[in-house]
Write a protein that holds these residues in place. Sequence first.
Motif, mmCIF file in Angstrom:
data_model
loop_
_atom_site.group_PDB
_atom_site.id
_atom_site.type_symbol
_atom_site.label_atom_id
_atom_site.label_comp_id
_atom_site.label_asym_id
_atom_site.label_seq_id
_atom_site.Cartn_x
_atom_site.Cartn_y
_atom_site.Cartn_z
ATOM 1 N N ARG A 173 0.836 -1.204 0.000
ATOM 2 C CA ARG A 173 0.000 0.000 0.000
ATOM 3 C C ARG A 173 0.868 1.250 0.000
ATOM 4 N NH1 ARG A 173 -2.686 2.812 4.219
ATOM 5 N NH2 ARG A 173 -1.730 1.329 5.666
ATOM 6 N N VAL B 283 1.432 4.859 0.991
ATOM 7 C CA VAL B 283 0.928 5.722 2.064
ATOM 8 C C VAL B 283 1.742 7.013 2.082
ATOM 9 C CG1 VAL B 283 0.173 3.761 3.454
ATOM 10 C CG2 VAL B 283 2.444 4.711 3.807
ATOM 11 N N GLU C 173 0.469 11.704 7.935
ATOM 12 C CA GLU C 173 -0.962 11.945 7.750
ATOM 13 C C GLU C 173 -1.579 12.194 9.118
ATOM 14 O OE1 GLU C 173 -4.915 9.731 5.868
ATOM 15 O OE2 GLU C 173 -2.891 8.935 5.518
ATOM 16 N N GLY D 258 -2.786 5.550 -0.906
ATOM 17 C CA GLY D 258 -3.938 4.664 -0.826
ATOM 18 C C GLY D 258 -3.995 3.637 -1.929
ATOM 19 N N SER D 259 -3.279 3.852 -3.031
ATOM 20 C CA SER D 259 -3.273 2.874 -4.117
ATOM 21 C C SER D 259 -2.280 1.758 -3.816
ATOM 22 C CB SER D 259 -2.934 3.555 -5.447
ATOM 23 O OG SER D 259 -1.701 4.236 -5.356
#
Length: 413
Positions: free
Chosen positions: A88, A90, A94, A316-317
Amino acid sequence: MTQTPDPRDATANPTDKTGAARARPARMKIIIGGVLLLTIAGAVLYTRSSAQANLDEEQTRLARALMVETSQIKAQDHYQIHQKYSGRIVAGRESDHGFDKGGLLAEVLVDEGQRVKKGDSLARLDMRRLEARLGELDAELSQSIALDHQAGAQLDRAQATYDRYKVLRQQSHISAEKFDQVKFDLAGRKAQKTAAESAILRTKAALKSLRVDQALATLTARFDGSVVRRYQDEGTALGAGAPVIRLIEDEKLEIHLGLPEAAVAKLSPGDIHVFQQNGTRLTARLRATHARLDPATRTVTALFDILETSAPVHAGSLAQLTLAHEVPANGFWLPSDALAESRRGLWSVYTVTPAKGNHGATHGTVARQELQLLYTDSERVFVRGTLQDGDRIVTGGLHRLVPGQMVKLAKGQ
């Protein structure tokens, strides 16, 4: 009328009878010789006809030979397994930005998708109460300063009185009781001065705290990034710590990838790896691996810092990493198109045996070889079976072939 043979005729010419007997074997020899000659001539003619027929048949087979693509195989003592692992993408950081104290949300200065820099204002609280309190504390500070000045003046006067009375007491011009009164008055003035100074410090500390609250009433970005969510709008009464803006550091992306323990053991921090994400190439450096095994997935998380991408990617991809490891096994790599289904779960391939004579370099006959499939890798397979090192195999169009068929090798093969 029937004539009776004359007996004299049988003995009339004995020489003629002997000559006829002698001529009979000679004629037989001639006949037998003729038959032999005819037989030999026929055999020669048949042999020549058969040879010509075979030659014509061979020429026909060569002319009708099916052209095929072939390749020469080489024996291998191992093959590589390529396994893909998905991780993933990220953001480096965040966080949800919010106010540490509650208040009325007066203004939201950013929208979702907007890029911000560290220190940019994101939102503000209604600061009217803070400003009013600041005014009160400013007045208190002024009053405390005035009281401090007054206490200072009174302390100076009490100190001067004490000094005079001390001399008089030493000369016995005043009583001890009078001197004690002056001494106690000086101590009281010192206490007042200390209290006034403490009031000033206390008021200044309150002002400093209030100014911090005033500064924190404006929400600022803690790092460069993008706004991905706006939780609140103007006019909302917020509690302490309520999130207002979610911010991600999308300029510094990383990949979190779960790997088996065996795969992690072969990686070293600092190694450069290439990931794929929907056709986008990502170059990343392994930063570290977690020290514990995830009990749910039985994997170890590896952390990669993305260094370069061929196109923009988003947090997120998913990104895929392909890792290879060797498996010891004797066999051959073949193109996938060279395989044909066989019986009992086996596969087969056609090998080419060079034709006899001058056409061996361009023509050959095909034979079927049974194979066991060990591994499939995209457009090729690793097999083992009755093949030999250096065999030439047909690499396509197997549905047109039968064992023993004459084929013609494509040019350049």
